[in-house]
Design a protein around this motif. Structure first.
Motif, PDB file in Angstrom:
ATOM      1  N   SER A   1      -1.040   3.897  -3.285  1.00 39.05           N
ATOM      2  CA  SER A   1      -1.621   5.198  -2.946  1.00 39.05           C
ATOM      3  C   SER A   1      -3.000   5.062  -2.300  1.00 39.05           C
ATOM      4  O   SER A   1      -3.346   5.819  -1.387  1.00 39.05           O
ATOM      5  CB  SER A   1      -1.723   6.088  -4.191  1.00 39.05           C
ATOM      6  OG  SER A   1      -2.530   5.479  -5.179  1.00 39.05           O
ATOM      7  N   THR A   2      -3.785   4.080  -2.735  1.00 45.61           N
ATOM      8  CA  THR A   2      -5.132   3.913  -2.179  1.00 45.61           C
ATOM      9  C   THR A   2      -5.126   2.997  -0.958  1.00 45.61           C
ATOM     10  O   THR A   2      -5.989   3.111  -0.092  1.00 45.61           O
ATOM     11  CB  THR A   2      -6.080   3.321  -3.236  1.00 45.61           C
ATOM     12  OG1 THR A   2      -5.594   2.025  -3.633  1.00 45.61           O
ATOM     13  CG2 THR A   2      -6.159   4.235  -4.455  1.00 45.61           C
ATOM     14  N   GLY A   3      -4.183   2.065  -0.906  1.00 45.07           N
ATOM     15  CA  GLY A   3      -4.058   1.194   0.255  1.00 45.07           C
ATOM     16  C   GLY A   3      -4.902  -0.062   0.219  1.00 45.07           C
ATOM     17  O   GLY A   3      -4.765  -0.926   1.097  1.00 45.07           O
ATOM     18  N   THR A   4      -5.765  -0.212  -0.776  1.00 46.56           N
ATOM     19  CA  THR A   4      -6.598  -1.418  -0.859  1.00 46.56           C
ATOM     20  C   THR A   4      -6.700  -1.901  -2.302  1.00 46.56           C
ATOM     21  O   THR A   4      -6.708  -1.102  -3.242  1.00 46.56           O
ATOM     22  CB  THR A   4      -8.025  -1.187  -0.317  1.00 46.56           C
ATOM     23  OG1 THR A   4      -8.642  -0.122  -1.041  1.00 46.56           O
ATOM     24  CG2 THR A   4      -7.990  -0.869   1.163  1.00 46.56           C
ATOM     25  N   TRP A   5      -6.801  -3.196  -2.445  1.00 48.11           N
ATOM     26  CA  TRP A   5      -6.994  -3.824  -3.758  1.00 48.11           C
ATOM     27  C   TRP A   5      -7.982  -4.963  -3.578  1.00 48.11           C
ATOM     28  O   TRP A   5      -7.806  -5.816  -2.714  1.00 48.11           O
ATOM     29  CB  TRP A   5      -5.661  -4.352  -4.292  1.00 48.11           C
ATOM     30  CG  TRP A   5      -5.756  -5.119  -5.577  1.00 48.11           C
ATOM     31  CD1 TRP A   5      -6.606  -4.897  -6.623  1.00 48.11           C
ATOM     32  CD2 TRP A   5      -4.954  -6.249  -5.972  1.00 48.11           C
ATOM     33  NE1 TRP A   5      -6.389  -5.793  -7.637  1.00 48.11           N
ATOM     34  CE2 TRP A   5      -5.372  -6.638  -7.272  1.00 48.11           C
ATOM     35  CE3 TRP A   5      -3.916  -6.953  -5.349  1.00 48.11           C
ATOM     36  CZ2 TRP A   5      -4.797  -7.705  -7.948  1.00 48.11           C
ATOM     37  CZ3 TRP A   5      -3.342  -8.025  -6.034  1.00 48.11           C
ATOM     38  CH2 TRP A   5      -3.782  -8.386  -7.325  1.00 48.11           C
ATOM     39  N   VAL A   6      -9.028  -4.950  -4.383  1.00 49.03           N
ATOM     40  CA  VAL A   6     -10.029  -6.008  -4.351  1.00 49.03           C
ATOM     41  C   VAL A   6      -9.971  -6.772  -5.666  1.00 49.03           C
ATOM     42  O   VAL A   6     -10.074  -6.189  -6.750  1.00 49.03           O
ATOM     43  CB  VAL A   6     -11.450  -5.444  -4.136  1.00 49.03           C
ATOM     44  CG1 VAL A   6     -12.475  -6.582  -4.140  1.00 49.03           C
ATOM     45  CG2 VAL A   6     -11.530  -4.658  -2.837  1.00 49.03           C
ATOM     46  N   THR A   7      -9.785  -8.072  -5.575  1.00 47.53           N
ATOM     47  CA  THR A   7      -9.774  -8.906  -6.771  1.00 47.53           C
ATOM     48  C   THR A   7     -10.371 -10.262  -6.397  1.00 47.53           C
ATOM     49  O   THR A   7     -10.923 -10.414  -5.302  1.00 47.53           O
ATOM     50  CB  THR A   7      -8.345  -9.056  -7.330  1.00 47.53           C
ATOM     51  OG1 THR A   7      -8.411  -9.711  -8.601  1.00 47.53           O
ATOM     52  CG2 THR A   7      -7.444  -9.843  -6.396  1.00 47.53           C
TER      53      THR A   7
END
Length: 240
Positions: free
Chosen positions: A170-176
């Motif tokens: 839903s947000t389109g981004t993932w930072v890890t």
């Protein structure tokens, strides 16, 4: 059942997994992961409301016939896989990272008991009652995905990455970061100690497989601070 109707059937089969479980640290072989999916499906379909987790019992039934149906294998293979999967679950632990409470992390065995029913080709599995809240959700945050889509993946570590990416559709981004991936997916020491090796031998092949086999289109880049920024989107629907 024809190939087309089988695909249509499988696309309707969804798994609803709590984000606490998606973010847990564990390793299960593919057979055990599939047994876990069959249990999560039962929790998903027993849902009567947004508060369904309070009504889900720790007992689940896993049958060889369901394994055949959902994973398209021969009965003999399914019988062997279910037995191996249940055994692996019974011998394994899972580590959760609670957001609240006394403990920063807690490790628990998956199961309390597993019994094979005489002559029925099925197992009754009882999950550890302390694991159950994490299976069905301590919060309202869940990851939902199609069994058919993730069933196209045959590497457990790729599946775990796919589940994590699905949280961010839903947000389109993932930072890890490198450390998070290594810890949660229990990557080998060679990948833990060498970021370039982890990218070359795990991350990039996994993303390629996810892009080929699932509805997601994924890319990533390394930010200036060293963290990994993933772009996650659904592929456009094909026009028939």
């Amino acid at each position: 059942m024809s190939t087309i109707s089988l695909k249509s059937f499988k696309k309707k089969v969804s798994i609803k997994q709590s984000n606490e479980l998606t973010e847990a640290a564990y390793y299960l072989p593919l057979q055990a992961k599939r047994v876990l999916w069959l249990c999560l499906m039962q929790a998903y379909f027993s849902e009567a409301s947004e508060d369904f987790e309070s009504d889900v019992l720790p007992l689940f039934s896993v049958s060889v016939s369901d394994y055949v149906k959902y994973f398209n294998v021969a009965t003999a293979v399914a019988s062997r896989d279910v037995k191996a999967g249940v055994k692996a679950l019974g011998e394994s632990t899972v580590t959760f990272y609670p957001r609240d409470g006394e403990f920063e992390q807690v490790t628990r065995p998956w199961l309390s008991e597993a019994g094979m029913k005489r002559g029925r080709g099925s197992w009754q599995i009882e999950f550890n009652y302390k694991v159950m809240p994490f299976l069905v959700g301590l919060s309202s945050q869940f990851t939902t995905y199609s069994l058919y889509d993730c069933g196209q993946l045959n590497s457990v570590k790729v599946i775990r990455l796919y589940e994590s990416l699905c949280q961010f559709r839903s947000t389109g981004t993932w930072v890890t970061d490198h450390e998070w991936l290594c810890e949660r997916f229990m990557l080998p020491d060679s990948q833990r100690s060498n970021k370039a090796e982890m990218k070359r031998t795990f991350l990039e092949p996994a993303i390629k497989k996810i892009n080929e086999k699932t509805p997601l289109r994924v890319s990533y880049r390394t930010q200036d601070d060293g963290r990994l920024l993933f772009s996650v989107m659904d592929k456009p629907l094909a026009i028939s």
